[in-house]
Design an enzyme around this catalytic site. Structure first.
Site, PDB file in Angstrom:
ATOM      1  N   GLU A  12       0.818  -1.219   0.000  1.00 29.21           N
ATOM      2  CA  GLU A  12       0.000   0.000   0.000  1.00 29.21           C
ATOM      3  C   GLU A  12       0.847   1.262   0.000  1.00 29.21           C
ATOM      4  O   GLU A  12       0.587   2.218   0.740  1.00 29.21           O
ATOM      5  CB  GLU A  12      -0.944   0.005   1.215  1.00 29.21           C
ATOM      6  CG  GLU A  12      -1.913  -1.168   1.269  1.00 29.21           C
ATOM      7  CD  GLU A  12      -2.866  -1.218   0.074  1.00 29.21           C
ATOM      8  OE1 GLU A  12      -3.242  -0.135  -0.431  1.00 29.21           O
ATOM      9  OE2 GLU A  12      -3.213  -2.328  -0.354  1.00 29.21           O
ATOM     10  N   THR A  16       1.269   0.261  -7.746  1.00 26.04           N
ATOM     11  CA  THR A  16       0.398   0.192  -8.925  1.00 26.04           C
ATOM     12  C   THR A  16       0.339   1.530  -9.648  1.00 26.04           C
ATOM     13  O   THR A  16       0.366   1.579 -10.890  1.00 26.04           O
ATOM     14  CB  THR A  16      -1.011  -0.251  -8.507  1.00 26.04           C
ATOM     15  OG1 THR A  16      -0.930  -1.559  -7.923  1.00 26.04           O
ATOM     16  CG2 THR A  16      -1.945  -0.302  -9.704  1.00 26.04           C
ATOM     17  N   LYS A  37       0.839  -9.043 -13.498  1.00 22.76           N
ATOM     18  CA  LYS A  37       0.631  -9.168 -12.053  1.00 22.76           C
ATOM     19  C   LYS A  37       0.644 -10.662 -11.738  1.00 22.76           C
ATOM     20  O   LYS A  37      -0.340 -11.370 -11.975  1.00 22.76           O
ATOM     21  CB  LYS A  37      -0.710  -8.541 -11.646  1.00 22.76           C
ATOM     22  CG  LYS A  37      -0.975  -8.548 -10.141  1.00 22.76           C
ATOM     23  CD  LYS A  37      -0.089  -7.562  -9.409  1.00 22.76           C
ATOM     24  CE  LYS A  37      -0.441  -7.510  -7.917  1.00 22.76           C
ATOM     25  NZ  LYS A  37       0.369  -6.518  -7.191  1.00 22.76           N
ATOM     26  N   THR A  41      -3.994 -10.685  -4.900  1.00 20.18           N
ATOM     27  CA  THR A  41      -4.677 -11.169  -3.703  1.00 20.18           C
ATOM     28  C   THR A  41      -5.754 -10.180  -3.282  1.00 20.18           C
ATOM     29  O   THR A  41      -5.743  -9.011  -3.659  1.00 20.18           O
ATOM     30  CB  THR A  41      -3.682 -11.380  -2.542  1.00 20.18           C
ATOM     31  OG1 THR A  41      -3.091 -10.126  -2.189  1.00 20.18           O
ATOM     32  CG2 THR A  41      -2.589 -12.358  -2.935  1.00 20.18           C
ATOM     33  N   GLY A 112       5.076  -6.749  -8.423  1.00 18.67           N
ATOM     34  CA  GLY A 112       5.024  -7.718  -7.340  1.00 18.67           C
ATOM     35  C   GLY A 112       3.900  -7.448  -6.360  1.00 18.67           C
ATOM     36  O   GLY A 112       3.064  -6.564  -6.553  1.00 18.67           O
ATOM     37  N   ALA A 113       3.906  -8.227  -5.289  1.00 18.78           N
ATOM     38  CA  ALA A 113       2.923  -8.086  -4.212  1.00 18.78           C
ATOM     39  C   ALA A 113       3.680  -7.733  -2.941  1.00 18.78           C
ATOM     40  O   ALA A 113       4.559  -8.487  -2.510  1.00 18.78           O
ATOM     41  CB  ALA A 113       2.154  -9.388  -4.025  1.00 18.78           C
ATOM     42  N   GLY A 114       3.365  -6.581  -2.354  1.00 23.23           N
ATOM     43  CA  GLY A 114       4.086  -6.179  -1.157  1.00 23.23           C
ATOM     44  C   GLY A 114       5.539  -5.878  -1.464  1.00 23.23           C
ATOM     45  O   GLY A 114       5.860  -5.245  -2.463  1.00 23.23           O
ATOM     46  N   GLY A 172       6.337   6.673  -3.886  1.00 21.40           N
ATOM     47  CA  GLY A 172       5.038   6.276  -4.397  1.00 21.40           C
ATOM     48  C   GLY A 172       3.889   7.206  -4.071  1.00 21.40           C
ATOM     49  O   GLY A 172       2.860   7.169  -4.746  1.00 21.40           O
ATOM     50  N   GLY A 204      -2.714  10.763  -4.107  1.00 26.34           N
ATOM     51  CA  GLY A 204      -3.984  10.979  -4.773  1.00 26.34           C
ATOM     52  C   GLY A 204      -3.932  10.905  -6.280  1.00 26.34           C
ATOM     53  O   GLY A 204      -4.960  11.094  -6.949  1.00 26.34           O
TER      54      GLY A 204
END
Length: 231
Positions: A12, A16, A37, A41, A112-114, A172, A204
């Site tokens: 988070e 992305t 991707k 999840t 990736g993820a995380g 990010g 944002g």
């Protein structure tokens, strides 16, 4: 660089949206783009949304989004796959999919993820293993706030230990009103990473209308990624 791995120092933190910005600038340079991707999840099969879909929505025509697997629980891919009683995604599968896409597209972004070392399977495989199979450079997305220097340095150290190329670092979610820590981190992040700072995407940005996102993306990323941003 036909393939770039996009990872983060955590979850988070804007991977992305950064991926979408990179894809947008590649499209502006008339390059075709695919976003891979490996493991989505937190969404059930057939449920709308997903990171690859978000990149396509923001970056627009000429970008293809591909998922290899989707697991309902919002957990690390290995845990989410195990809980869903579904096969996990493995590094060789990621590498094969990325190479196949690279045969048809000018640029493949693998998100990736995380973080870098989040497990994809119960054998301990990670995104770093896929990056090594692909011999692809890694773009690291990091927060702006206090604590980011340590997490960025740890990620950079993990990449060096695996002899992987750190392409650079992108913030990010750059705050509208940065404080002292954020402003200092903008200067200190390249030293912590041992790699250039390649942009700062404003907080944002993902909520912008796609047309506005595409118009403004060049101001968020450095010239090496196709933009005009300078620290």
């Amino acid at each position: 660089m036909p393939i770039i791995i996009v990872t983060g120092t955590g979850t988070e933190i804007g991977k992305t949206i950064v991926t979408a910005a990179v894809a947008t600038l590649a499209r502006a340079a008339n390059r075709t783009v695919a976003v891979l991707k490996p493991a989505q999840t937190g969404l059930a099969p057939g449920e709308p949304g997903g990171d690859a879909d978000e990149v396509v929505r923001l970056a627009g025509t000429g970008v293809r989004g591909v998922e290899l697997a989707r697991f309902p629980d919002p957990l690390a891919p290995a845990t989410a796959a195990r809980r869903a009683a579904l096969p996990p995604v493995r590094p060789h599968g990621i590498a094969e999919a990325a190479e196949k896409l690279a045969a048809d597209y000018d640029l493949v972004l693998v998100e990736g993820a995380g973080g870098l070392l989040v497990r994809f399977d119960d054998d301990g495989a990670t995104l770093a293993d896929a990056a090594r199979l692909l011999d692809a450079p890694v773009l690291v997305v990091t927060p702006a706030a206090l604590g980011t220097l340590n997490s960025t340095a740890l990620t950079a150290e993990a990449l060096r230990a695996r002899e992987l190329e750190l392409l650079g670092v992108v913030v990010g979610s750059w705050p509208t009103h940065p404080g002292l820590a954020e402003r200092c981190n903008l200067t200190d992040l390249p030293e912590a990473a041992g790699a250039p700072l390649l942009g700062a995407v404003p907080e944002g940005a993902g909520a912008l209308a796609p047309a506005d996102f595409r118009t403004r993306a060049a101001t968020w990323l450095a010239p090496s990624l196709g933009g005009t941003w300078r620290a």
